[in-house]
Design a protein around this motif. Structure first.
Motif, PDB file in Angstrom:
ATOM      1  N   SER A   1      16.987  29.584  -1.008  1.00 43.00           N
ATOM      2  CA  SER A   1      15.732  28.824  -0.906  1.00 43.00           C
ATOM      3  C   SER A   1      14.719  29.568  -0.042  1.00 43.00           C
ATOM      4  N   LYS A   2      15.184  30.142   1.044  1.00 35.95           N
ATOM      5  CA  LYS A   2      14.313  30.904   1.938  1.00 35.95           C
ATOM      6  C   LYS A   2      13.699  32.098   1.201  1.00 35.95           C
ATOM      7  N   TRP A   3      14.511  32.821   0.440  1.00 36.89           N
ATOM      8  CA  TRP A   3      14.033  33.965  -0.321  1.00 36.89           C
ATOM      9  C   TRP A   3      13.017  33.529  -1.372  1.00 36.89           C
ATOM     10  N   LEU A   4      13.319  32.466  -2.094  1.00 38.04           N
ATOM     11  CA  LEU A   4      12.437  32.010  -3.164  1.00 38.04           C
ATOM     12  C   LEU A   4      11.074  31.579  -2.610  1.00 38.04           C
ATOM     13  N   LYS A   5      11.067  30.940  -1.453  1.00 37.86           N
ATOM     14  CA  LYS A   5       9.810  30.501  -0.836  1.00 37.86           C
ATOM     15  C   LYS A   5       8.934  31.670  -0.418  1.00 37.86           C
ATOM     16  N   LYS A   6       9.546  32.822  -0.142  1.00 34.98           N
ATOM     17  CA  LYS A   6       8.783  34.007   0.264  1.00 34.98           C
ATOM     18  C   LYS A   6       8.024  34.641  -0.898  1.00 34.98           C
TER      19      LYS A   6
ATOM     20  N   ARG B   1      13.370  30.103 -11.768  1.00 32.99           N
ATOM     21  CA  ARG B   1      13.925  28.747 -11.912  1.00 32.99           C
ATOM     22  C   ARG B   1      14.400  28.491 -13.338  1.00 32.99           C
TER      23      ARG B   1
ATOM     24  N   ARG C   1      19.616  27.975   4.155  1.00 31.79           N
ATOM     25  CA  ARG C   1      19.780  28.152   2.713  1.00 31.79           C
ATOM     26  C   ARG C   1      19.119  29.468   2.312  1.00 31.79           C
TER      27      ARG C   1
ATOM     28  N   LYS D   1       5.392  35.178  -3.527  1.00 34.41           N
ATOM     29  CA  LYS D   1       4.007  34.706  -3.609  1.00 34.41           C
ATOM     30  C   LYS D   1       3.586  34.392  -5.043  1.00 34.41           C
TER      31      LYS D   1
ATOM     32  N   GLN E   1       3.735  32.572  -8.182  1.00 34.83           N
ATOM     33  CA  GLN E   1       4.272  31.301  -8.681  1.00 34.83           C
ATOM     34  C   GLN E   1       4.842  31.434 -10.087  1.00 34.83           C
TER      35      GLN E   1
ATOM     36  N   VAL F   1       8.301  32.727  -9.678  1.00 38.47           N
ATOM     37  CA  VAL F   1       9.175  31.652  -9.198  1.00 38.47           C
ATOM     38  C   VAL F   1       9.580  30.761 -10.367  1.00 38.47           C
ATOM     39  N   ASN F   2       8.639  30.440 -11.225  1.00 39.73           N
ATOM     40  CA  ASN F   2       8.939  29.610 -12.398  1.00 39.73           C
ATOM     41  C   ASN F   2       9.906  30.307 -13.350  1.00 39.73           C
TER      42      ASN F   2
END
Length: 118
Positions: free
Chosen positions: A21-26, A37, A18, A28, A30, A33-34
């Motif tokens: 998902s892999k990119w978003l997890k990288k 999303r 995915r 740092k 938060q 990221v929010n």
């Protein structure tokens, strides 16, 4: 009048990868990221914010920090397909991210993954 909410799907390769998902997890940060999303949820409501419509149905969500989220908006099946993300400030470059997003979109449209969603 508020548009109906579309289902959000994350593109998955035939091998189960995915990329989005892999990119978003990288990432740092938060808070970033929010924000990403939240923008995706807004896009599912029909509010894309700062974005660019690219040929072939690809949409690039743009963020001030240089992040980009690539997705496809399918009106006929009421889904938003998250393809991948990127950073226009990386050595790989924004054009490479766009080309990869097209490859994922074409794979989705041509492959068994698309047939399962009908």
């Amino acid at each position: 009048m508020k548009k109906s909410t579309k289902q959000i799907k994350i593109y998955e390769t035939k091998t189960g990868n995915r990329p989005f998902s892999k990119w978003l997890k990288k990432l740092k940060d938060q808070e970033a990221v929010n924000r990403i999303r939240k923008r995706i949820l807004n896009a599912a409501e029909g509010y894309f914010g700062d974005h660019r419509n690219l040929p072939g149905g690809l949409i690039e969500l743009k963020f001030r920090a240089g992040w980009r989220v690539y997705l496809a908006d399918f009106d006929y099946v009421c889904i938003i397909l998250l393809l991948c993300g990127g950073d226009k400030n990386t050595a790989k470059g924004q054009q490479a991210d766009i080309e990869q997003a097209y490859a994922y979109l074409n794979d989705f449209m041509d492959g068994e993954l698309y047939e399962k969603d009908k």
